[in-house]
Design an enzyme around this catalytic site. Structure first.
Site, PDB file in Angstrom:
ATOM      1  N   HIS A 167       0.792  -1.233   0.000  1.00 47.69           N
ATOM      2  CA  HIS A 167       0.000   0.000   0.000  1.00 47.69           C
ATOM      3  C   HIS A 167       0.831   1.294   0.000  1.00 47.69           C
ATOM      4  O   HIS A 167       0.738   2.111  -0.909  1.00 47.69           O
ATOM      5  CB  HIS A 167      -0.902   0.027   1.226  1.00 47.69           C
ATOM      6  CG  HIS A 167      -1.836  -1.121   1.336  1.00 47.69           C
ATOM      7  ND1 HIS A 167      -2.882  -1.318   0.463  1.00 47.69           N
ATOM      8  CD2 HIS A 167      -1.898  -2.145   2.229  1.00 47.69           C
ATOM      9  CE1 HIS A 167      -3.546  -2.388   0.821  1.00 47.69           C
ATOM     10  NE2 HIS A 167      -2.979  -2.924   1.875  1.00 47.69           N
TER      11      HIS A 167
HETATM   12  O1  RIB Z   1      -5.331   0.233   4.166  1.00 43.41           O
HETATM   13  C1  RIB Z   1      -3.945   0.205   4.069  1.00 43.41           C
HETATM   14  C2  RIB Z   1      -3.317   1.201   5.001  1.00 43.41           C
HETATM   15  O2  RIB Z   1      -3.664   0.838   6.327  1.00 43.41           O
HETATM   16  C3  RIB Z   1      -1.814   1.261   4.972  1.00 43.41           C
HETATM   17  O3  RIB Z   1      -1.387   2.577   5.182  1.00 43.41           O
HETATM   18  C4  RIB Z   1      -1.411   0.370   6.108  1.00 43.41           C
HETATM   19  O4  RIB Z   1      -0.145   0.732   6.626  1.00 43.41           O
HETATM   20  C5  RIB Z   1      -2.513   0.560   7.082  1.00 43.41           C
HETATM   21  O5  RIB Z   1      -2.276   1.657   7.902  1.00 43.41           O
END
Ligand code: RIB
Ligand code: CA
Length: 327
Positions: free
Chosen positions: A248
């Site tokens: 992500h």
């Molecule tokens: O949904 C993904 C996000 O949520 C990313 O930033 C991960 O690190 C969590 O915080």
């Protein structure tokens, strides 16, 4: 050089995004601000200090941020995803107290953000990959920064592109769900925001073989990425039958250095603040002709709707391995 403040809740994928920046030759990391999210603020701050101490230039400081959202309580930590220590339960060598103190800025995160943006007008890229509370607090205290920041890039949201759902509820992604009020304030402000949501970040899967290759050719950083992602990979396998990991937060960094890898859609973005859909991110595309008063008049933001996955993976791999060769 891209000057960056990195607002983060480390977090395994946050850590991977941080080393991506420290290895990239065109990124100048100005500072790191911590926020609650993947773990408590004490844990995410400790992890941010650990990461900058191990991987960043000596002058990079950490400013501790919000312990919870603007309204309500912080979500509980998620040790089954990020480990009890927030970093995949890898062994974290204890930092000598003086090193830890030397890396911690005395200011709260939102104040650090305000001061740094004012010091470098139109130069700071604010990359935020956790709940957006620090950014909202900065906006509330110093609305002028909307016009002084270069751009804001967030990892957050799920915009329903090709049916992509949320990862906390069917409609809400974790970073937005943790503080929907802050997210709505950030996304409706006058600064330029680009959102890399689950629509693109869940396409960018690093397979086990890819991570192993990185471990073999990425030197210390490649080994770290492998180590830190073991438990996180297990979670992906158990929960979604993904043989690898969603990367992500590095998507927000990739957008900064290689925006051509992303297709974006313009339009005002609002966040559902209450009710069943709390935390849902909804864009009114610029091309949509019907009046929608809750969106109309707000800044047109960019939402990533597609990504060149091979290009993204190559960029991350090349950045880490080139750094290892240079070391
Ligand atoms: O949904 C993904 C996000 O949520 C990313 O930033 C991960 O690190 C969590 O915080
Ligand atoms: Ca994160």
């Amino acid at each position: 050089m891209h000057k960056v403040i990195f607002d983060t809740d480390p977090g395994v994928d946050d850590a991977m995004a941080l080393v991506f920046q420290t290895c990239h030759p065109e990124i100048e990391l100005i500072g790191v601000t911590s926020v609650f999210g993947n773990a408590t603020i004490e844990t995410t701050t400790r992890n941010a200090v650990y990461l900058v101490e191990r991987f960043a230039a000596p002058e990079v400081m950490v400013a501790q941020g919000a312990a919870g959202p603007l309204r309500g309580a912080a979500p509980p930590p998620i040790p089954h995803i990020h480990g009890h220590n927030g970093l995949g339960d890898i062994e974290l060598a204890a930092l000598p107290t003086q090193n830890r103190a030397a890396r911690l800025d005395a200011r709260p995160a939102h104040r650090f953000i305000i001061d740094t943006i004012r010091q470098h007008p139109n130069e700071i890229n604010l990359i935020a990959v956790g709940p957006l509370t620090n950014l909202a607090l900065a906006l509330q205290e110093a609305p002028d920064i909307q016009h002084l920041v270069k751009q804001v890039i967030i990892m957050g949201g799920a915009f329903g592109i090709n049916g992509v759902l949320g990862n906390v509820t069917p409609c809400a992604e974790a970073n937005i769900s943790a503080d929907p009020d802050a997210a709505d304030q950030v996304l409706t402000a006058a600064w330029k925001v680009t959102a890399a949501g689950l629509d693109v970040t869940q396409k960018a899967v690093m397979s086990t073989a890819y991570l192993d290759n990185l471990r073999q050719h990425g030197g210390e950083v490649g080994q770290f990425v492998w180590d830190v992602s073991r438990l996180y990979e297990q979670f992906h396998r158990d929960s979604a039958d993904v043989h690898g990991i969603y990367v992500h937060d590095s998507s927000a960094v990739a957008y900064l250095v290689a925006p051509q890898l992303y297709e974006v859609r313009q339009g005002a973005v609002r966040v559902a603040l209450d009710g069943l859909a709390r935390g849902q991110t909804i864009q009114k595309p610029a091309a949509m002709g019907v009046p929608a008063p809750s969106w109309d008049g707000f800044k047109m933001q960019d939402v990533c709707v597609d990504v060149d996955v091979a290009g993204f993976l190559q960029l991350y791999f090349d950045t880490l391995t080139a750094n290892a060769k240079a070391a």
